[in-house]
Write a protein that holds these residues in place. Structure first.
Motif, PDB file in Angstrom:
ATOM      1  N   LEU A 271       0.637  -1.113  -0.125  1.00  0.00           N
ATOM      2  CA  LEU A 271      -0.182  -0.407  -0.053  1.00  0.00           C
ATOM      3  C   LEU A 271       0.716   0.983  -0.086  1.00  0.00           C
ATOM      4  N   ALA A 272       1.873   0.897   0.581  1.00  0.00           N
ATOM      5  CA  ALA A 272       2.529   2.407   0.993  1.00  0.00           C
ATOM      6  C   ALA A 272       3.704   2.730  -0.044  1.00  0.00           C
ATOM      7  N   CYS A 273       3.653   1.594  -1.465  1.00  0.00           N
ATOM      8  CA  CYS A 273       4.117   1.955  -3.091  1.00  0.00           C
ATOM      9  C   CYS A 273       3.667   2.951  -3.152  1.00  0.00           C
ATOM     10  N   ARG A 274       4.603   3.640  -4.243  1.00  0.00           N
ATOM     11  CA  ARG A 274       3.922   5.349  -5.044  1.00  0.00           C
ATOM     12  C   ARG A 274       3.549   4.275  -6.338  1.00  0.00           C
ATOM     13  N   PRO A 275       4.145   3.402  -6.859  1.00  0.00           N
ATOM     14  CA  PRO A 275       4.236   2.802  -8.088  1.00  0.00           C
ATOM     15  C   PRO A 275       2.830   2.107  -7.954  1.00  0.00           C
ATOM     16  N   LEU A 276       2.974   0.942  -7.412  1.00  0.00           N
ATOM     17  CA  LEU A 276       1.050   0.819  -7.241  1.00  0.00           C
ATOM     18  C   LEU A 276      -0.131   1.718  -7.095  1.00  0.00           C
ATOM     19  N   GLN A 277       0.123   2.620  -6.095  1.00  0.00           N
ATOM     20  CA  GLN A 277      -1.190   4.069  -6.092  1.00  0.00           C
ATOM     21  C   GLN A 277      -1.443   4.089  -8.010  1.00  0.00           C
ATOM     22  N   GLN A 278      -0.511   4.594  -8.050  1.00  0.00           N
ATOM     23  CA  GLN A 278      -0.174   4.888  -9.808  1.00  0.00           C
ATOM     24  C   GLN A 278      -0.994   3.964 -10.436  1.00  0.00           C
ATOM     25  N   ARG A 279      -1.129   2.902 -10.332  1.00  0.00           N
ATOM     26  CA  ARG A 279      -1.257   1.439 -11.442  1.00  0.00           C
ATOM     27  C   ARG A 279      -2.571   1.753 -11.086  1.00  0.00           C
ATOM     28  N   THR A 280      -3.259   1.637  -9.599  1.00  0.00           N
ATOM     29  CA  THR A 280      -4.309   1.660  -9.677  1.00  0.00           C
ATOM     30  C   THR A 280      -5.046   3.017  -9.867  1.00  0.00           C
ATOM     31  N   VAL A 281      -4.759   3.793  -9.655  1.00  0.00           N
ATOM     32  CA  VAL A 281      -5.202   4.563 -10.191  1.00  0.00           C
ATOM     33  C   VAL A 281      -5.640   4.944 -11.861  1.00  0.00           C
ATOM     34  N   ALA A 282      -4.405   4.155 -12.946  1.00  0.00           N
ATOM     35  CA  ALA A 282      -4.842   3.915 -14.237  1.00  0.00           C
ATOM     36  C   ALA A 282      -6.075   2.782 -14.895  1.00  0.00           C
ATOM     37  N   ALA A 283      -5.400   2.305 -13.375  1.00  0.00           N
ATOM     38  CA  ALA A 283      -6.813   0.744 -13.475  1.00  0.00           C
ATOM     39  C   ALA A 283      -7.998   1.311 -14.196  1.00  0.00           C
ATOM     40  N   GLU A 301      -2.263  -8.066  -7.600  1.00  0.00           N
ATOM     41  CA  GLU A 301      -0.314  -8.331  -6.548  1.00  0.00           C
ATOM     42  C   GLU A 301      -0.297  -8.210  -5.359  1.00  0.00           C
ATOM     43  N   LEU A 302      -1.422  -8.637  -4.727  1.00  0.00           N
ATOM     44  CA  LEU A 302      -1.864  -8.202  -3.435  1.00  0.00           C
ATOM     45  C   LEU A 302      -2.270 -10.285  -3.386  1.00  0.00           C
ATOM     46  N   ALA A 303      -2.325 -10.825  -4.334  1.00  0.00           N
ATOM     47  CA  ALA A 303      -2.332 -12.224  -4.517  1.00  0.00           C
ATOM     48  C   ALA A 303      -0.849 -12.753  -4.480  1.00  0.00           C
ATOM     49  N   LEU A 323      -9.812  -2.402   2.832  1.00  0.00           N
ATOM     50  CA  LEU A 323      -9.115  -2.225   1.888  1.00  0.00           C
ATOM     51  C   LEU A 323     -10.301  -1.134   0.631  1.00  0.00           C
ATOM     52  N   PHE A 324     -11.169  -1.308   0.147  1.00  0.00           N
ATOM     53  CA  PHE A 324     -11.865  -0.747  -0.743  1.00  0.00           C
ATOM     54  C   PHE A 324     -12.190   0.662  -0.128  1.00  0.00           C
ATOM     55  N   THR A 325     -11.578   1.016   1.271  1.00  0.00           N
ATOM     56  CA  THR A 325     -12.100   2.551   1.377  1.00  0.00           C
ATOM     57  C   THR A 325     -10.918   2.520   0.599  1.00  0.00           C
ATOM     58  N   TRP A 326      -9.404   2.058   1.100  1.00  0.00           N
ATOM     59  CA  TRP A 326      -8.993   2.932   0.210  1.00  0.00           C
ATOM     60  C   TRP A 326      -8.331   3.027  -0.883  1.00  0.00           C
ATOM     61  N   ALA A 327      -8.812   2.065  -1.535  1.00  0.00           N
ATOM     62  CA  ALA A 327      -8.368   1.844  -3.218  1.00  0.00           C
ATOM     63  C   ALA A 327      -9.373   3.149  -3.642  1.00  0.00           C
ATOM     64  N   HIS A 328     -10.690   3.064  -3.386  1.00  0.00           N
ATOM     65  CA  HIS A 328     -11.688   4.336  -3.886  1.00  0.00           C
ATOM     66  C   HIS A 328     -10.914   5.686  -2.990  1.00  0.00           C
ATOM     67  N   VAL A 331      -7.877   5.871  -5.668  1.00  0.00           N
ATOM     68  CA  VAL A 331      -8.760   6.839  -6.694  1.00  0.00           C
ATOM     69  C   VAL A 331      -9.235   7.896  -6.774  1.00  0.00           C
ATOM     70  N   LYS A 332      -9.699   8.094  -5.984  1.00  0.00           N
ATOM     71  CA  LYS A 332     -10.130   9.767  -5.571  1.00  0.00           C
ATOM     72  C   LYS A 332      -9.481  10.975  -5.185  1.00  0.00           C
ATOM     73  N   ILE A 333      -8.276  10.831  -4.840  1.00  0.00           N
ATOM     74  CA  ILE A 333      -7.094  11.892  -5.269  1.00  0.00           C
ATOM     75  C   ILE A 333      -6.078  11.559  -6.095  1.00  0.00           C
ATOM     76  N   ARG A 334      -6.551  11.001  -6.933  1.00  0.00           N
ATOM     77  CA  ARG A 334      -5.688  10.801  -7.847  1.00  0.00           C
ATOM     78  C   ARG A 334      -4.074  10.480  -7.730  1.00  0.00           C
ATOM     79  N   ALA A 335      -4.645  10.073  -6.463  1.00  0.00           N
ATOM     80  CA  ALA A 335      -2.834   9.267  -5.600  1.00  0.00           C
ATOM     81  C   ALA A 335      -1.973  11.332  -5.764  1.00  0.00           C
ATOM     82  N   SER A 336      -2.609  11.938  -5.253  1.00  0.00           N
ATOM     83  CA  SER A 336      -1.818  13.259  -5.143  1.00  0.00           C
ATOM     84  C   SER A 336      -0.867  13.605  -3.844  1.00  0.00           C
ATOM     85  N   SER A 337       0.436  14.323  -4.434  1.00  0.00           N
ATOM     86  CA  SER A 337       1.358  14.177  -3.156  1.00  0.00           C
ATOM     87  C   SER A 337       0.404  15.629  -2.054  1.00  0.00           C
ATOM     88  N   GLU A 338      -0.951  16.004  -2.037  1.00  0.00           N
ATOM     89  CA  GLU A 338      -0.616  17.173  -0.891  1.00  0.00           C
ATOM     90  C   GLU A 338      -0.901  16.182   0.347  1.00  0.00           C
TER      91      GLU A 338
END
Length: 997
Positions: A271-283, A301-303, A323-328, A331-338
């Protein structure tokens, strides 16, 4: 044994006080050092062991104030104590350790400054519980012996990464009501490896600690669910770490953090992996996820990292949880760095946090095989009993609504049976990430789409489309959805055009009603039956003619029983006169049967005056000799005399109509001969110039008098006859200049491919723009005078056929900009709002599409050359101006009810028409007429009256139901307040024959 020290009343302990106080004064037992991170009460317990006392004796002595104890709280094995400065000074003296050293070693040493019962003196406060005391656990026994030289148990504050002693292979387990339990890890070395990975995560990632909290919430939610048969690691680890005398059921609850620790660390690293967050947003492709199955890359990737291939299949249907709340949120914040966005990403709501062990385990139970005492499971913390009762009440209302309508896509303003169900569900949608699991499961079992990431209006309309699909079979997109209503067909066609960009779950829902990608690509727009609309307008025209006797008096804005009859007749006349698509003969004959002169070849104003004169002449013999002065209507008399004066210029059918009024050729000639003549006034004699005030006074009294010698001479001389000029050709001396201008025009056209040059255009120093402007003006002047065009203009037309269009030249320049835009290969898709309406070119295209039916045929032809057909114009207008759909709903309502005085909560085919009309009224009163307001005025002139809508709705009810007691009472009130009514209100009441004056 649990020790309890109650201090509800002051108590005296002289023996204890006398035994300890001398020791404090002399420090006889030697120096006792604290462990790093040790709990204060644990340190005091080890300290009293050196003095061979009990903890009760030490606390009584340390908090003694004149023989009374200044101590609050109850003493348990898992309690913690907070001391004030005076009590801490006594402890420092007793253990022979400087206070600064104790402050660095004991985290709770100066955390709180408790208040005592008395004015001064040492004070102590005992506290316990996982919410008030930081996370702690037992110290490693081997490490404690190595540092203290004694086998005395100790307790330390432990962060999640400190639970494992990697040197001696212990898991330091916290158990409520006890001193903790060190668990050997000799058979679970993967826990030790996970601890090392955890430390690396915290060292390298700034969000590692927060990611671990989210991951712990996720693994604990999996722990509470029934384990699948494929799960092997957790049962084996549970059996390997269970003490020999511990009950398996008790140990499964107590060892939750230990068993899930390796998976928690792996999940936190992911979850702390930045590329995984970006791939989640892209998917997600810009869509908020509805279920985790929409993010297959994340689940795969989790499995893979958790070494559980079956996990992706089980998580695919999850629509709630941490886990759904984290993914939601990702995507909602578009992996923002703020910082604020990252804070929302790592937030764990109280409904998702693991329940404390003190809520699940009997206090003081260690799993030694004894039967635990009965323990009542507490309700989930953070959720009150009142909130749970309110949810059950709302759930019952939702169940009743679902039984009636088959869905929970409730409009926000709906209040069925007096309960604000729409607002209740809207609030739950807003806070769905904070809902407890059992509440989300209850709503999901009732209606899976209660929290869909699209609008409830879309969901309601989908249910409306599903009903005809179930009743008449699959929809037929390629035929324009013939089994649906017009508005629903338009909505379905819009979904087909947007199908690739819809949410994946929306596409799945459309597939259920027969709209798969292939069908969406073959869809055709829905067209309202013109024959049906024509019959509706024909019925209103027939009813109007039965009352007024003709259709010529219908003005453009006339409304008959809520139907825009004037606009409809204007459209029929334009259709009749158009050469592009002539009106069918049967429809023209139907209108002719109602009024033979509904569309005369002359202006309608003449026809209206004719009917006025016919009514005025009914029963009166016309006397042309006296100028028809015997008629009561002077306007009709003047009109008849004017027709006689230009009788020879009238259309033969106009003469035939006048013959019906006994005005023949002889009568018209007689009227002209007997017309009153006025003798021409002789020209005034030239008057000398008069200076002074007298001359000014005479000129003011008689302004017709010619003044000045030049004007007097011109008035006296006869006017010379002027030969009519001819501009059919150029004079020979002007031809060279014309050829020069024509050469510049050819050069400009070769460069720009048109002659729509602005007025200030210069070409090689020649004022080409001004020359073209003068040529256009000259051509228009000749056209207005009825003269033939000049032959030399054909040479300009040979260069550019549209050099002088019958429309505004600004429109022509914008057209050429659009043509050049396409020729340059720029993106151009008018139906998809490309270019955007926010640009200059896109704004012009939108206006052209809006005005497409009213454009000149030549303009429509030019737009067709660049791909803007009637269908494309209709599609762009709908997308750029969604208010047109709302106007169509208003039109449908008005056709049924005859007005637009709708209540606020009115819906039309699922559209909140009442609320939308209220917004339009407010906007119109604030900013003036908008395009939507003009369209609504054409439908109902009184949609936005200057009085209250309550009166207007009451008027419409009275008009449709004039013979009820409520109607009679309302009319009585209107008669009483008649002088206070608006003049238009009085007109409405009189016109509807509700009140006679």
């Amino acid at each position: 044994m649990t020790h309890q020290l109650r201090t509800t009343a002051p108590s005296r302990t002289p023996a204890a006080s006398g035994a300890v106080v001398p020791a404090i004064g002399c420090g006889a037992a030697g120096r006792v050092a604290p462990l790093q991170g040790e709990r204060t009460l644990s340190f005091l317990t080890r300290l009293v062991g050196r003095y061979h006392l009990t903890i009760r004796d030490l606390l009584a002595a340390v908090t003694d104030v004149g023989g009374l104890q200044s101590l609050t709280g109850m003493l348990y094995p898992d309690s913690e104590i907070h001391l004030n400065a005076q009590a801490r000074a006594r402890i420092a003296t007793l253990c022979r350790v400087p206070p600064r050293v104790l402050g660095r070693a004991l985290p709770a040493w100066t955390r709180e400054e408790p208040c005592g019962k008395y004015r001064a003196g040492p004070v102590g406060r005992l506290m316990r519980g996982e919410e008030t005391v930081a996370a702690w656990g037992p110290a490693c026994p081997a490490c404690t012996v190595a540092r203290t030289g004694r086998r005395v148990p100790a307790r330390r504050y432990l962060a999640p990464e400190d639970r494992v002693c990697t040197r001696h292979l212990y898991w330091l387990l916290y158990l409520p009501g006890t001193s903790g339990l060190p668990v050997p890890l000799g058979r679970c070395l993967e826990v030790v490896g996970a601890q090392r990975r955890h430390v690396r995560l915290l060292r390298r990632s700034p969000t590692g600690a927060r990611a671990f909290e989210v991951a712990r919430a996720v693994t604990n939610s999996w722990w509470d669910q029934p384990w699948p048969v494929e799960e092997r690691a957790w049962p084996a680890r549970l059996e390997a770490t269970r003490p020999d005398d511990a009950d398996p059921g008790w140990w499964k609850v107590a060892a939750r953090g230990l068993i899930t620790y390796p998976e928690t660390v792996v999940l936190a690293c992911l979850l702390a992996c930045r590329p995984l967050q970006q791939r989640t947003v892209a998917a997600s492709r810009g869509h908020l996820p509805y279920r985790l199955g929409e993010l297959p890359a994340l689940l795969a990737e989790l499995a893979h990292e958790l070494q559980r291939p079956w996990l992706a299949r089980r998580l695919a249907a999850v629509t709630h949880g941490p886990l759904f709340t984290w993914a939601h949120s990702c995507v909602k914040i578009r992996a923002s760095s703020e910082a604020t966005a990252q804070k929302r990403l790592w937030r764990v709501h109280s409904a998702h946090r693991p329940r404390p062990l003190s809520d699940l385990l009997p206090q003081g139970s260690t799993g030694d095989g004894e039967q635990p005492a009965p323990h009542v499971i507490k309700r989930l913390r953070g959720h009150s009993l009142q909130a749970e009762q309110a949810f059950q009440k709302g759930l019952a209302q939702a169940h009743a609504y679902h039984q009636r309508h088959g869905h929970l896509a409730v409009p926000k303003e709906d209040i069925p049976h007096g309960y604000p169900l729409g607002q209740w569900i809207a609030n739950l949608r807003t806070s769905h990430a904070r809902m407890p699991a059992h509440q989300a499961a209850a709503l999901h079992a009732l209606y899976p789409w209660w929290n869909a990431p699209w609008s409830t209006l879309w969901q309601r309309t989908w249910h409306q489309a599903r009903d005809p699909a179930e009743a008449h079979g699959p929809l037929q997109p390629s035929h324009g959805f013939p089994t649906t209503s017009y508005s629903l067909g338009e909505w379905l066609y819009l979904q087909c055009t947007r199908c690739p960009g819809l949410h994946p779950e929306q596409q799945h829902l459309l597939t259920q009603i027969g709209i798969d990608p292939a069908a969406a690509a073959a869809a055709r727009p829905r067209r309202r039956s013109y024959a049906e609309r024509f019959q509706v307008g024909l019925a209103h025209a027939r009813a109007f003619a039965d009352v007024h006797g003709n259709l010529a008096v219908v003005t453009h804005t006339a409304v008959h029983d809520g139907y825009p009859l004037g606009q409809w007749l204007a459209n029929q006349r334009n259709h009749r006169r158009s050469n592009r698509q002539p009106m069918p003969a049967d429809r023209a004959q139907a209108l002719k049967d109602i009024d033979p002169w509904w569309n005369p070849p002359w202006h309608l104003r003449w026809q209206r005056h004719y009917y006025r004169a016919r009514d005025a002449a009914a029963g009166h013999p016309l006397q042309a000799e006296n100028g028809f002065n015997d008629l009561d209507d002077s306007g009709a008399a003047d009109w008849l005399w004017r027709q006689c004066s230009k009788y020879d210029e009238l259309h033969p059918e106009q003469r035939q109509l006048l013959t019906a009024l006994d005005i023949t050729t002889e009568v018209a000639r007689s009227a002209r001969e007997h017309a009153p003549t006025t003798p021409a006034r002789p020209a005034a004699a030239p008057a000398p110039a008069v200076e002074g005030k007298a001359g000014h006074a005479r000129r003011a009294a008689d302004p017709a008098t010619t003044t000045g010698p030049r004007r007097a001479r011109r008035a006296a001389e006869p006017k010379r006859p002027r030969e009519p000029g001819s501009r059919l050709g150029h004079r020979p001396d002007l031809r060279p200049g014309f050829e020069t201008a024509l050469a510049h025009a050819r050069a400009w056209h070769a460069e720009h491919d048109h002659l729509a040059a602005p007025r200030d255009t210069l070409h090689d120093g020649y004022p080409l723009g001004m020359w073209l402007f003068s040529q256009r003006n000259r051509a228009k002047q000749r056209a207005r005078a009825g003269m033939p065009p000049s032959p030399h203009l054909t040479e300009i037309a040979a260069i550019d056929p549209w050099w002088n269009p019958p429309w505004d030249l600004h429109w022509q320049r914008n057209y050429y900009r659009a043509r050049d835009h396409i020729a340059a290969g720029e993106p151009f898709d008018p139906a998809a709002l490309v270019p955007s309406p926010g640009t200059v070119l896109g704004s012009w295209i939108t206006r052209a599409c809006m005005q497409y039916p009213q454009l000149h045929p030549g303009q429509q032809h030019l737009l067709t050359l660049i791909g803007i057909t009637p269908e494309v114009a209709h599609a762009r207008t709908r997308r750029a101006h969604p208010w047109r759909t709302a106007v169509e709903h208003a039109q449908t309502w008005a056709e049924t009810h005859g007005h637009l005085a709708v209540p606020r909560d009115t819906t039309q085919d699922g559209f909140p028409l009442g609320r939308w009309l209220n917004k339009q009224r407010y906007r119109t009163r604030k900013t003036g007429f908008t395009p939507a307001a003009r369209a609504l005025t054409a439908i109902d002139p009184w949609w936005n009256p200057p009085w209250g809508m309550v009166w207007q709705r009451a008027y419409q009810r009275v008009r449709t139901h004039p013979h009820t007691p409520a109607t009679r009472r309302w009319l009585t009130r209107q008669r009483r307040s008649w002088p206070l009514l608006h003049p238009d209100q009085q007109h409405l009441l009189i016109a509807a024959d509700l009140i006679s004056v």
